[in-house]
Design a protein around this motif. Sequence first.
Motif, short mmCIF file in Angstrom:
data_model
loop_
_atom_site.label_atom_id
_atom_site.label_comp_id
_atom_site.label_asym_id
_atom_site.label_seq_id
_atom_site.Cartn_x
_atom_site.Cartn_y
_atom_site.Cartn_z
N ASP A 39 9.74 6.21 -8.39
CA ASP A 39 9.58 7.21 -7.32
C ASP A 39 9.39 6.52 -5.97
OD1 ASP A 39 9.78 9.24 -9.16
OD2 ASP A 39 7.61 9.57 -9.31
N ALA A 40 8.61 5.45 -5.97
CA ALA A 40 8.34 4.73 -4.71
C ALA A 40 9.61 4.12 -4.15
CB ALA A 40 7.29 3.66 -4.95
N MET A 41 10.39 3.46 -5.00
CA MET A 41 11.60 2.80 -4.53
C MET A 41 12.62 3.81 -4.02
SD MET A 41 12.09 -0.28 -7.29
CE MET A 41 13.55 -0.93 -6.42
N LYS A 42 12.75 4.92 -4.73
CA LYS A 42 13.71 5.95 -4.31
C LYS A 42 13.34 6.51 -2.94
CE LYS A 42 15.52 7.66 -8.71
NZ LYS A 42 15.61 8.82 -9.63
N MET B 76 0.82 -1.21 0.00
CA MET B 76 0.00 0.00 0.00
C MET B 76 0.85 1.26 0.00
SD MET B 76 -3.02 -1.07 -0.30
CE MET B 76 -3.89 0.48 -0.07
N LEU B 77 2.03 1.18 0.59
CA LEU B 77 2.94 2.34 0.55
C LEU B 77 3.36 2.64 -0.88
CD1 LEU B 77 5.23 1.57 3.64
CD2 LEU B 77 3.43 3.29 3.49
N PHE B 78 3.62 1.59 -1.67
CA PHE B 78 4.02 1.79 -3.06
C PHE B 78 2.91 2.44 -3.87
CE2 PHE B 78 7.46 -0.93 -1.94
CZ PHE B 78 8.43 -0.78 -2.93
N LEU C 130 10.49 2.19 4.43
CA LEU C 130 10.95 0.81 4.37
C LEU C 130 12.45 0.69 4.63
CD1 LEU C 130 8.85 -0.67 1.45
CD2 LEU C 130 8.37 -0.61 3.89
N PHE C 131 13.17 1.77 4.47
CA PHE C 131 14.59 1.80 4.85
C PHE C 131 14.70 1.58 6.36
CE2 PHE C 131 18.55 3.67 6.19
CZ PHE C 131 19.44 3.44 5.15
#
Length: 239
Positions: free
Chosen positions: A127-130, A117-119, A140-141
């Motif tokens: 953009d989501a992964m960065k 859901m965060l993605f 998530l880091f």
Amino acid sequence: MVLEDDIVLKSLKSFKEIFSYLSKILNDRYVFVIDEFPMLAKKTDDIAIEFQWITDHAMGKQKIILMGSQMLFMKKQISSSEQPLYGRFDEIRSLFDSDEDTMTVYACTGGVAQYVMLFLRYETLTDAMKDLLFNKDGRLFSESDIQKNSFGDWTWWENHGQIAAKCQMEQRSLTSYLSKRIDLDILNVSEPMMAGKRTAKRYEISDLLFRFSNSLIEPNISYITLVGSQAMNVILAES
């Protein structure tokens, strides 16, 4: 209609019985949502055959939505002519733009709904992964860092004694520690066919967010801290 106090419904033991009963007592249109269907299929034999019967004989005005984070499994269940559910559903929808994006998100998160859901809050997967993973302040880091602290510093495959040493725990205490994480699908355990001793077991971290972090984030923390999310393309290109 409130069904939580329905005595008959509480007594039913299978989905076939439940949906047969609901089709008789429900006059209005309802949509039933079954989440994580792949997990249900893993734990319940012939569940696809059971839902084949339900869609053919027990739906009436009602509809069923089957949900699952394992896209390939879901497609096979619905699209393969060899599967019981073939032809029973109108369409397959993915939360992401492509199968490749779906697989990437699954590789990063393990399909955990909270993480997925965060993605979905971002316009693009990049953009989501960065922002979530390759950013020292990312959600998530920090989540993967919390998980690391709970496991101690050990790699994919370790035996019982090695884990105890690295986690600085007594082996008798470690047994309960590992069992709880196996029950939560955080760990997998493998035991060679000819092994007869507890020390022959090998434990693998199955949590995909932790794996992703341990492989790509953890070795590059200094670089990510220095240049921020721009580090992502370089790290992924070198992996």
